[in-house]
Structures are given as structure tokens and as C-alpha cells.
Design a protein around this motif. Sequence first.
Motif, mmCIF file in Angstrom:
data_model
loop_
_atom_site.group_PDB
_atom_site.id
_atom_site.type_symbol
_atom_site.label_atom_id
_atom_site.label_comp_id
_atom_site.label_asym_id
_atom_site.label_seq_id
_atom_site.Cartn_x
_atom_site.Cartn_y
_atom_site.Cartn_z
ATOM 1 N N SER A 88 8.199 79.823 31.093
ATOM 2 C CA SER A 88 9.176 79.993 30.021
ATOM 3 C C SER A 88 10.163 81.098 30.312
ATOM 4 C CB SER A 88 8.452 80.292 28.712
ATOM 5 O OG SER A 88 7.722 81.496 28.840
ATOM 6 N N ASP B 264 16.585 80.326 36.139
ATOM 7 C CA ASP B 264 17.480 79.425 35.417
ATOM 8 C C ASP B 264 16.809 78.062 35.440
ATOM 9 O OD1 ASP B 264 19.433 77.641 34.580
ATOM 10 O OD2 ASP B 264 21.054 78.702 35.603
ATOM 11 N N ASN B 265 16.117 77.713 34.379
ATOM 12 C CA ASN B 265 15.349 76.466 34.377
ATOM 13 C C ASN B 265 16.249 75.233 34.413
ATOM 14 O OD1 ASN B 265 12.884 77.724 34.459
ATOM 15 N ND2 ASN B 265 12.502 77.582 32.263
ATOM 16 N N ALA B 266 17.442 75.357 33.915
ATOM 17 C CA ALA B 266 18.367 74.222 33.976
ATOM 18 C C ALA B 266 18.707 73.868 35.417
ATOM 19 C CB ALA B 266 19.629 74.532 33.192
ATOM 20 N N LYS B 267 18.672 74.875 36.287
ATOM 21 C CA LYS B 267 18.983 74.665 37.708
ATOM 22 C C LYS B 267 17.735 74.720 38.578
ATOM 23 C CE LYS B 267 23.645 76.603 37.345
ATOM 24 N NZ LYS B 267 24.581 77.645 37.849
ATOM 25 N N ASN B 268 16.564 74.871 37.956
ATOM 26 C CA ASN B 268 15.306 74.970 38.708
ATOM 27 C C ASN B 268 15.389 76.025 39.807
ATOM 28 O OD1 ASN B 268 13.809 73.029 37.289
ATOM 29 N ND2 ASN B 268 14.836 71.383 38.395
ATOM 30 N N SER C 182 9.909 72.531 36.354
ATOM 31 C CA SER C 182 10.791 73.619 35.955
ATOM 32 C C SER C 182 10.165 74.580 34.972
ATOM 33 C CB SER C 182 12.079 73.040 35.372
ATOM 34 O OG SER C 182 11.789 72.272 34.214
ATOM 35 N N ARG C 183 9.047 74.178 34.347
ATOM 36 C CA ARG C 183 8.384 75.061 33.393
ATOM 37 C C ARG C 183 7.131 75.703 33.964
ATOM 38 N NH1 ARG C 183 11.782 76.795 29.483
ATOM 39 N NH2 ARG C 183 13.108 75.073 28.826
#
Length: 125
Positions: free
Chosen positions: A54, A73-77, A30-31
Amino acid sequence: QVQLVESGGGLVQAGGSLRLSCAASGRTTSRSARAWFRQAPGKEREFVVGISGSGDSTSYADSVKGRFTISRDNAKNTVFLQMNSLKPEDTAVYYCAARFNRDAVVRTSPGYVYWGQGTQVTVSA
């Protein structure tokens, strides 16, 4: 392994808008930097836009600057591509791509390890 699934393509008239999504699953990174490439019939695959892991750095091809916007949206990839003021020359298959544990965007396809299956975007005149 990472799986990328694009959605949101379709047929739109010139001047219209579309929003593409690219959801990552599996052994997600995800990062890592993500990007959109496109390939029109008879042409090579080309870089469209990328976003750092980021999310604080983006890079756009000159042909789409001011019209396309990438976000994530990194929380949702999930990565999104908002495409406005579409032109017939934007017609192509759009591919989502992800780097492996790298934050920085690169503008060449060999820099990306994971690819989606592609989604067709057709812009009529």
C-alpha cells in the motif's frame, strides 16, 4: 511471472546522490511489498529498505536511515530509491525484489520471490 528491471546506478563521489528505479512488468503484483537489497564484493546480500504494498509502511536498515528514501508509484508498478549523502561503504550491487501477493515488508531475502538483475552503485572517496 513478474519481471523487475533496475536502473539508475552509476559512479558518484562521496556525499553525492543517486536515484534508483525498479519497474515491474508481466504478471505484476502492484500491491505487493517491494524492497531493495545490496551485495558488496565478498559480503552477503543485505536488506537495505522495503515498502509495503500500500505504500504506507517502510522499513530501513540502520546504516541508511536518514540518507535513503524509498517510494512507489503503483499506477506505474515502479519503486524508487533516493540515495543521498552516499558513502564509499554504500558501494554494492543493488537488487530490487518483490513479494508474491503479500503487503507486509520482511527484511530477509527468502521472503521475496521476484528479483531484478541488479545495478552497480559505486561511491568513490
